[in-house]
Design an enzyme around this catalytic site. Structure first.
Site, short mmCIF file in Angstrom:
data_model
loop_
_atom_site.label_atom_id
_atom_site.label_comp_id
_atom_site.label_asym_id
_atom_site.label_seq_id
_atom_site.Cartn_x
_atom_site.Cartn_y
_atom_site.Cartn_z
N LYS A 11 0.84 -1.20 0.00
CA LYS A 11 0.00 0.00 0.00
C LYS A 11 0.88 1.26 0.00
CE LYS A 11 -3.80 -2.28 2.46
NZ LYS A 11 -4.70 -2.24 3.62
N TYR A 51 -12.87 -3.09 -3.03
CA TYR A 51 -13.40 -2.97 -1.67
C TYR A 51 -14.94 -2.96 -1.66
CZ TYR A 51 -8.72 -1.92 0.19
OH TYR A 51 -7.39 -1.99 0.58
N ASN A 114 -1.69 -0.28 7.17
CA ASN A 114 -1.17 -1.59 7.60
C ASN A 114 -0.30 -2.25 6.53
OD1 ASN A 114 -3.20 -2.26 5.88
ND2 ASN A 114 -4.49 -3.29 7.38
N HIS A 117 -1.94 -5.31 1.41
CA HIS A 117 -3.20 -6.02 1.24
C HIS A 117 -2.86 -7.45 0.86
CE1 HIS A 117 -7.19 -7.14 -0.18
NE2 HIS A 117 -6.52 -7.80 -1.10
N GLU A 128 -9.28 -10.74 -7.60
CA GLU A 128 -8.28 -9.68 -7.53
C GLU A 128 -7.22 -9.83 -8.62
OE1 GLU A 128 -8.80 -9.08 -2.69
OE2 GLU A 128 -6.92 -9.89 -3.46
P1 CMP Z 1 -7.18 -4.79 4.39
O1 CMP Z 1 -7.56 -5.81 5.42
O2 CMP Z 1 -6.12 -5.06 3.43
O3 CMP Z 1 -8.50 -4.39 3.56
C1 CMP Z 1 -9.43 -3.48 4.10
C2 CMP Z 1 -8.70 -2.27 4.56
O4 CMP Z 1 -9.51 -1.27 5.15
C3 CMP Z 1 -7.75 -2.66 5.69
O5 CMP Z 1 -6.73 -3.45 5.16
C4 CMP Z 1 -7.35 -1.31 6.20
O6 CMP Z 1 -6.38 -0.67 5.38
C5 CMP Z 1 -8.68 -0.58 6.08
N1 CMP Z 1 -9.40 -0.57 7.35
C6 CMP Z 1 -9.94 -1.60 8.00
N2 CMP Z 1 -10.55 -1.19 9.13
C7 CMP Z 1 -10.39 0.14 9.19
C8 CMP Z 1 -10.78 1.15 10.11
N3 CMP Z 1 -11.48 0.86 11.18
N4 CMP Z 1 -10.43 2.42 9.83
C9 CMP Z 1 -9.73 2.71 8.72
N5 CMP Z 1 -9.33 1.79 7.80
C10 CMP Z 1 -9.64 0.54 8.04
#
Ligand code: CMP
Length: 156
Positions: A11, A51, A114, A117, A128
């Site tokens: 990311k 998403y 984080n 992905h 994907e």
């Molecule tokens: P990922 O699990 O790759 O895919 C969904 C993404 O949404 C997740 O990583 C985070 O980057 C984002 N995400 C999930 N929960 C939250 C949250 N509570 N607030 C902001 N971003 C979120």
């Protein structure tokens, strides 16, 4: 071998923090096979599809703009039970609670930022893969080292 393929995106935070090499290394060192890699900017079109299951969530608009602040590095990894294997290496979404030893557990603290992905399920991985890669961007090749990575039984 009945190998699976899983999509990983580094990311924008991973790219900005200079962690692309470290992240690739984690998957390489595990023994997974890299079959596609490219840098790209995600579009609204891709993100709405990518998403779709998060569309109703309050964080969706912020998530979408975050994923566009810089390019991402998209990769396709291959191996036995690759989807689960990649998810375990990745760690859980909330990085500060992710297990030490995982990529998020070792390198991040945020729930949104984080770093990577990873495909959730085999079904999502297939969807994907089609969204990100064309057929000619995916490479088939033999890795001789695999005789030292998987047993004979696992390679059948
Ligand atoms: P990922 O699990 O790759 O895919 C969904 C993404 O949404 C997740 O990583 C985070 O980057 C984002 N995400 C999930 N929960 C939250 C949250 N509570 N607030 C902001 N971003 C979120």
């Amino acid at each position: 071998m009945k190998a699976q393929r899983s999509v990983v995106l580094v990311k924008p935070d991973g790219l900005q923090r200079g962690l692309v090499g470290e992240i690739i290394s984690r998957f390489e060192q595990k023994g997974l096979k890299l079959v596609a890699i490219k840098m790209m900017r995600l579009t609204d079109e891709i993100l709405d599809e990518w998403y779709a299951h998060h569309k109703a969530k309050p964080f969706f608009p912020r998530l979408k703009s975050f994923m566009k602040v810089a390019p991402v590095v998209a990769m396709l990894w291959e191996g036995l039970d690759c989807v689960d294997c990649v998810r375990i290496l990745t760690g859980i979404t909330k990085a500060r609670a992710a297990e030490a030893g995982s990529i998020r557990g070792d390198l991040a603290v945020s729930q949104q930022l984080n770093l990577i992905h990873a495909s959730d399920t085999l079904e999502m991985a297939k969807k994907e893969e089609k969204l990100i890669f064309t057929k000619d961007e995916i490479f088939e090749y033999k890795k001789d080292i695999e005789v030292f990575v998987y047993s004979e039984e696992e390679r059948e």
